[in-house]
Write an enzyme that holds these catalytic residues in place. Structure first.
Site, mmCIF file in Angstrom:
data_model
loop_
_atom_site.group_PDB
_atom_site.id
_atom_site.type_symbol
_atom_site.label_atom_id
_atom_site.label_comp_id
_atom_site.label_asym_id
_atom_site.label_seq_id
_atom_site.Cartn_x
_atom_site.Cartn_y
_atom_site.Cartn_z
ATOM 1 N N LYS A 77 0.844 -1.203 0.000
ATOM 2 C CA LYS A 77 0.000 0.000 0.000
ATOM 3 C C LYS A 77 0.875 1.246 0.000
ATOM 4 O O LYS A 77 0.657 2.182 -0.758
ATOM 5 C CB LYS A 77 -0.909 0.008 1.231
ATOM 6 C CG LYS A 77 -2.094 -0.937 1.105
ATOM 7 C CD LYS A 77 -3.013 -0.730 2.314
ATOM 8 C CE LYS A 77 -4.088 -1.791 2.392
ATOM 9 N NZ LYS A 77 -4.639 -1.906 3.745
ATOM 10 N N LYS A 100 21.181 -3.217 17.775
ATOM 11 C CA LYS A 100 20.997 -4.668 17.963
ATOM 12 C C LYS A 100 21.784 -5.412 16.885
ATOM 13 O O LYS A 100 21.757 -5.027 15.714
ATOM 14 C CB LYS A 100 19.507 -4.992 17.834
ATOM 15 C CG LYS A 100 19.203 -6.482 17.802
ATOM 16 C CD LYS A 100 17.722 -6.742 17.572
ATOM 17 C CE LYS A 100 17.433 -8.233 17.666
ATOM 18 N NZ LYS A 100 17.310 -8.974 16.461
ATOM 19 N N LYS A 136 21.765 -9.643 11.134
ATOM 20 C CA LYS A 136 22.337 -9.729 9.790
ATOM 21 C C LYS A 136 21.756 -8.657 8.878
ATOM 22 O O LYS A 136 22.407 -8.229 7.941
ATOM 23 C CB LYS A 136 22.212 -11.133 9.197
ATOM 24 C CG LYS A 136 20.815 -11.685 9.110
ATOM 25 C CD LYS A 136 20.851 -13.093 8.498
ATOM 26 C CE LYS A 136 19.479 -13.727 8.493
ATOM 27 N NZ LYS A 136 19.078 -14.306 9.787
HETATM 28 P P1 ADP Z 1 18.786 -11.738 12.559
HETATM 29 O O1 ADP Z 1 18.264 -10.551 13.318
HETATM 30 O O2 ADP Z 1 20.262 -11.666 12.390
HETATM 31 O O3 ADP Z 1 18.047 -11.945 11.249
HETATM 32 P P2 ADP Z 1 17.240 -13.992 13.421
HETATM 33 O O4 ADP Z 1 15.987 -13.180 13.418
HETATM 34 O O5 ADP Z 1 17.431 -15.025 12.353
HETATM 35 O O6 ADP Z 1 18.501 -13.017 13.454
HETATM 36 O O7 ADP Z 1 17.361 -14.672 14.865
HETATM 37 C C1 ADP Z 1 17.440 -16.029 15.143
HETATM 38 C C2 ADP Z 1 17.433 -16.210 16.651
HETATM 39 O O8 ADP Z 1 18.550 -15.497 17.281
HETATM 40 C C3 ADP Z 1 16.182 -15.668 17.353
HETATM 41 O O9 ADP Z 1 15.833 -16.557 18.401
HETATM 42 C C4 ADP Z 1 16.593 -14.330 17.934
HETATM 43 O O10 ADP Z 1 15.861 -14.034 19.097
HETATM 44 C C5 ADP Z 1 18.078 -14.559 18.251
HETATM 45 N N1 ADP Z 1 18.818 -13.288 18.066
HETATM 46 C C6 ADP Z 1 19.125 -12.698 16.886
HETATM 47 N N2 ADP Z 1 19.818 -11.535 17.069
HETATM 48 C C7 ADP Z 1 19.942 -11.380 18.416
HETATM 49 C C8 ADP Z 1 20.551 -10.378 19.250
HETATM 50 N N3 ADP Z 1 21.166 -9.321 18.722
HETATM 51 N N4 ADP Z 1 20.483 -10.540 20.579
HETATM 52 C C9 ADP Z 1 19.859 -11.616 21.137
HETATM 53 N N5 ADP Z 1 19.272 -12.594 20.405
HETATM 54 C C10 ADP Z 1 19.300 -12.502 19.061
#
Ligand code: ADP
Ligand code: TRP
Length: 333
Positions: free
Chosen positions: A122, A204, A207
């Site tokens: 949208k 935070k 990736k």
């Molecule tokens: P990204 O943010 O790198 O794409 P994902 O979403 O694939 O990471 O996360 C996979 C797992 O790792 C999830 O359970 C998420 O809570 C944990 N995780 C990812 N980044 C962090 C972070 N900076 N601190 C704590 N836990 C994280």
């Protein structure tokens, strides 16, 4: 009776230390603290990744990388763990279709991932269905099949996945009220505040921000990343604040004695170069052994296949029992 605790991870890209401290270590701790007869089902949610991942080599490699990562960290070591690949369990895909027929379309319209895509369309003045394939739209039903198909009691997930588990409960209720009691109602187990690991730039670690410290890259690459941590321009003999990215990363890996020493050094004054060197040392000390194991597995696809196959055989037994019950209730048997 023991509980079934199940969670899946999508094979989408390189793992970083945020994943390690935020997801992998807490899972290891949970296994350690569980009851003897609890069962942990960890699976590669490979067919869930198909709605975004279209390159066959990337798909294949990501699956092996994720499997090698879990094995290297020891997640599949306990005899309480069943480690498998979603796509090896045919029963789940039959269940997926049966569940589609007790799932109101409105429930899917409200799912976050789908809604986010519609909102984006949208905003960009696109057709609302742009980039929405049926894999995205039906994602919550397949996830319900993953969960209900294994008789799951608890689903440990990040807060972003809570809605999906609630949808699985709704689908379970809908099936039970249509055909009679069959599924127990799964509960999301939201990880209590695992501290957010911060990335090289202080945001935070993720990736999507390109600010990660990779989990399994060689020592030289690890050092290169740690050298990129953003610091201020204070001189060597000025006191330093521990409320800094570098300190927060250092303390993840340091022993409590090392941490106290570093706090004292910060009070007295220390050069950032020296802090980075020490951070690299403690990080490498923790990561080198799992990196070595990771390299062992990633160069041994056959072994990974065998391990996943063994897991699939165990998981299939559970899924078969559930599907038998379902097929009896719908009148197929
Ligand atoms: P990204 O943010 O790198 O794409 P994902 O979403 O694939 O990471 O996360 C996979 C797992 O790792 C999830 O359970 C998420 O809570 C944990 N995780 C990812 N980044 C962090 C972070 N900076 N601190 C704590 N836990 C994280
Ligand atoms: N959707 C989850 C994610 O994106 C992965 C997943 C698929 C999952 N099936 C699951 C998690 C079943 C828990 C239970 O992270």
């Amino acid at each position: 009776m023991g509980k079934i605790i199940l969670t899946g991870i999508k094979p989408t890209g390189d793992l970083h230390i945020g994943n390690y401290f935020g997801a992998i270590l807490p899972s290891l701790k949970m296994i350690e603290k569980s009851k003897d007869d609890d069962i942990f089902m960890f699976f590669l949610a490979d067919y869930h990744a198909l709605n975004t991942l279209k390159d066959k080599n990337e798909f294949k490699n990501n699956c092996y990388e994720l499997a090698a990562a879990w094995l290297a960290c020891g997640l599949a070591k306990s005899s309480k763990v069943i480690f498998y690949r979603q796509s090896d369990i045919d029963e789940l895909f039959k269940l997926n279709w049966i569940l589609c027929n007790v799932t109101p379309k409105g429930l899917m319209n409200r799912a976050h991932a789908y809604k986010a895509q519609v909102e984006l369309n949208k905003t960009n003045g696109q057709d609302i269905d742009h980039n929405v394939n049926m894999g995205l739209y039906n994602y919550p039903v397949l996830m319900a099949a993953d969960i209900l198909g294994m008789n799951t009691n608890f689903v440990p997930v990040g807060i972003d996945q809570k809605q999906h588990v609630e949808i699985a409960r709704e689908i379970a209720k809908s099936f039970n009220s249509t055909y009679g009691e069959c599924f127990n109602l799964p509960e999301a187990f939201i990880k209590k505040e695992v501290a957010t690991i911060i990335g090289l730039d202080g945001r935070k670690m993720s990736k999507s921000y390109n600010n990660v410290i990779p989990l399994f890259k060689d020592e030289k690459t690890l050092k290169k990343h740690i050298d990129r941590i953003v610091t201020d321009s204070s001189s060597v003999d000025e006191p330093k604040s521990t409320d800094t990215t570098i300190f927060k990363i250092y303390e993840l890996f340091a022993t409590s004695v090392e941490k106290q020493e570093m706090i004292r050094a910060f009070e007295k004054g220390i050069g950032w170069g020296e802090v980075k060197k020490k951070t690299n040392e403690v990080a490498n000390r923790e990561l080198a052994p799992i990196r070595e194991k990771y390299n062992y597995y990633i160069n041994n696809h056959k072994l990974i296949d065998e391990i996943l196959q063994t897991g699939a055989e165990k998981a299939k037994k559970i899924a078969r029992q559930v599907l038998d019950r379902v097929e009896t209730l719908i009148g197929k048997k």
